[in-house]
Design an enzyme around this catalytic site. Structure first.
Site, mmCIF file in Angstrom:
data_model
loop_
_atom_site.group_PDB
_atom_site.id
_atom_site.type_symbol
_atom_site.label_atom_id
_atom_site.label_comp_id
_atom_site.label_asym_id
_atom_site.label_seq_id
_atom_site.Cartn_x
_atom_site.Cartn_y
_atom_site.Cartn_z
ATOM 1 N N ASP A 194 12.374 43.024 93.348
ATOM 2 C CA ASP A 194 12.891 41.553 95.044
ATOM 3 C C ASP A 194 13.544 42.620 95.701
ATOM 4 O O ASP A 194 13.849 41.354 97.275
ATOM 5 C CB ASP A 194 14.963 42.402 94.334
ATOM 6 C CG ASP A 194 15.722 41.998 92.958
ATOM 7 O OD1 ASP A 194 14.565 40.914 93.060
ATOM 8 O OD2 ASP A 194 16.466 42.174 92.042
ATOM 9 N N LYS A 202 21.446 40.540 97.374
ATOM 10 C CA LYS A 202 20.760 39.697 97.158
ATOM 11 C C LYS A 202 21.325 39.180 95.507
ATOM 12 O O LYS A 202 22.071 39.269 95.074
ATOM 13 C CB LYS A 202 19.579 38.953 96.296
ATOM 14 C CG LYS A 202 19.125 39.775 95.679
ATOM 15 C CD LYS A 202 18.953 39.225 93.825
ATOM 16 C CE LYS A 202 18.524 40.393 92.679
ATOM 17 N NZ LYS A 202 18.722 39.616 91.925
#
Length: 303
Positions: free
Chosen positions: A146, A16
């Site tokens: 996350d 990400k």
């Protein structure tokens, strides 16, 4: 005839990046409220799960990846994910996990979180649990801020500690240069430096810029370049001032935007297209390993 029970399941999960990372004032629990726009990019790791007589994890590096810092004990996030799902579902059969690491370690790219997301989906598939998506996301949030985005992928808004993930409309394809550094950075240290820089100041509640949301909806890379940002970048540069050089070199090489990824030290350069990204990568390659990637890509996926 019923499908045979799988003996090994492999799941791929993406790195990400934070297109925008807004950081609010530190909370009593030590966490900072975040408003972030995530994007999953085409740097991926995979996790394979297979039945075993004991819980274990192994790891092999992809090209240019150093896995010396990846723990191979119970603190490994993928193994923690497998154990958490087993406890939730009442599964007593251990698994062995193997991580093929394609995401740099401690680079601000959520590589460990991707492993955790991949392990959750791999074990859910291996054990044929068919766990509801909402439950997997809740378990992912227990593992780390996350990890839920590793399941969701695409482009998405993250709130809370980043674990409350909502997909964003995104009609574009974006070409990035990802410049990694062999020396990682401590995320807690960067947040601590953020607090030092804001000592005595009023830190507003974070928001995702509406211009960024509009740019994604339009698929407009140039508009996106004007709205990306990272509230942690000043703290990262205080701890690692030499990162300013590659960021400027990328802009000098006509990158549309340059920013530190998350807590760093990875640097990101948004480009016009793949050819432009190749030229920018060449211009910054003296500062580290420069890889061309694109986004958005899907989240954790069974192979």
């Amino acid at each position: 005839m019923p499908e045979p029970t799988p003996t090994v399941v492999t799941v791929r999960a993406p790195a990400k990046i934070n297109l925008h990372l807004g950081v609010g004032p530190v909370r009593p629990d030590g966490f900072h409220p975040l408003a972030t726009a995530y994007q999953a990019i085409s740097l991926c790791s995979s996790v394979s799960a297979s039945p075993s007589t004991d819980w274990s994890v192994t790891c092999t590096p992809g090209e240019g990846i150093d896995v010396a810092a990846v723990p191979l004990d119970d603190s490994n996030l993928a193994l923690r994910a497998a154990r958490l799902l087993a406890e939730h579902a009442g599964v007593t059969t251990p698994v062995t996990l193997h991580i093929d690491k394609g995401i740099p370690v401690a680079g601000g790219l959520a590589g460990g979180s991707a492993d955790g997301a991949a392990a959750l989906l791999a074990c859910d598939t291996l054990w044929e649990l068919d766990t509801p998506r909402s439950t997997l996301l809740d378990l992912a949030g227990q593992l780390g801020s996350d990890v839920p985005f590793g399941l969701v992928g695409g482009s998405a808004a993250g709130h809370g500690r980043g674990e409350v993930v909502t997909p964003l409309t995104d009609t574009g394809r974006y070409d990035w240069v990802v410049l990694t550094d062999p020396v990682g950075m401590s995320t807690p240290a960067v947040y601590a430096e953020f607090d030092v820089l804001h000592d005595g100041l009023v830190v507003p509640d974070p928001e995702i810029p509406s211009a960024l949301v509009d740019a994604l909806a339009a698929g407009d890379a140039r508009a996106l370049a004007g709205s990306v940002g990272n509230d942690l970048q000043p703290a990262s540069l205080r701890l690692r001032p030499e990162l300013a050089e590659p960021l400027q070199a990328g802009l000098d090489a006509t990158a549309l935007a340059a920013l530190v990824s998350g807590s760093g030290p990875t640097c990101l350069f948004l480009c016009e297209d793949a050819d432009h990204a190749a030229r920018v990568a060449d211009a910054v390659s003296s500062y580290g390993r420069a890889v061309v990637a694109s986004g958005p890509v899907e989240g954790a996926t069974v192979l």
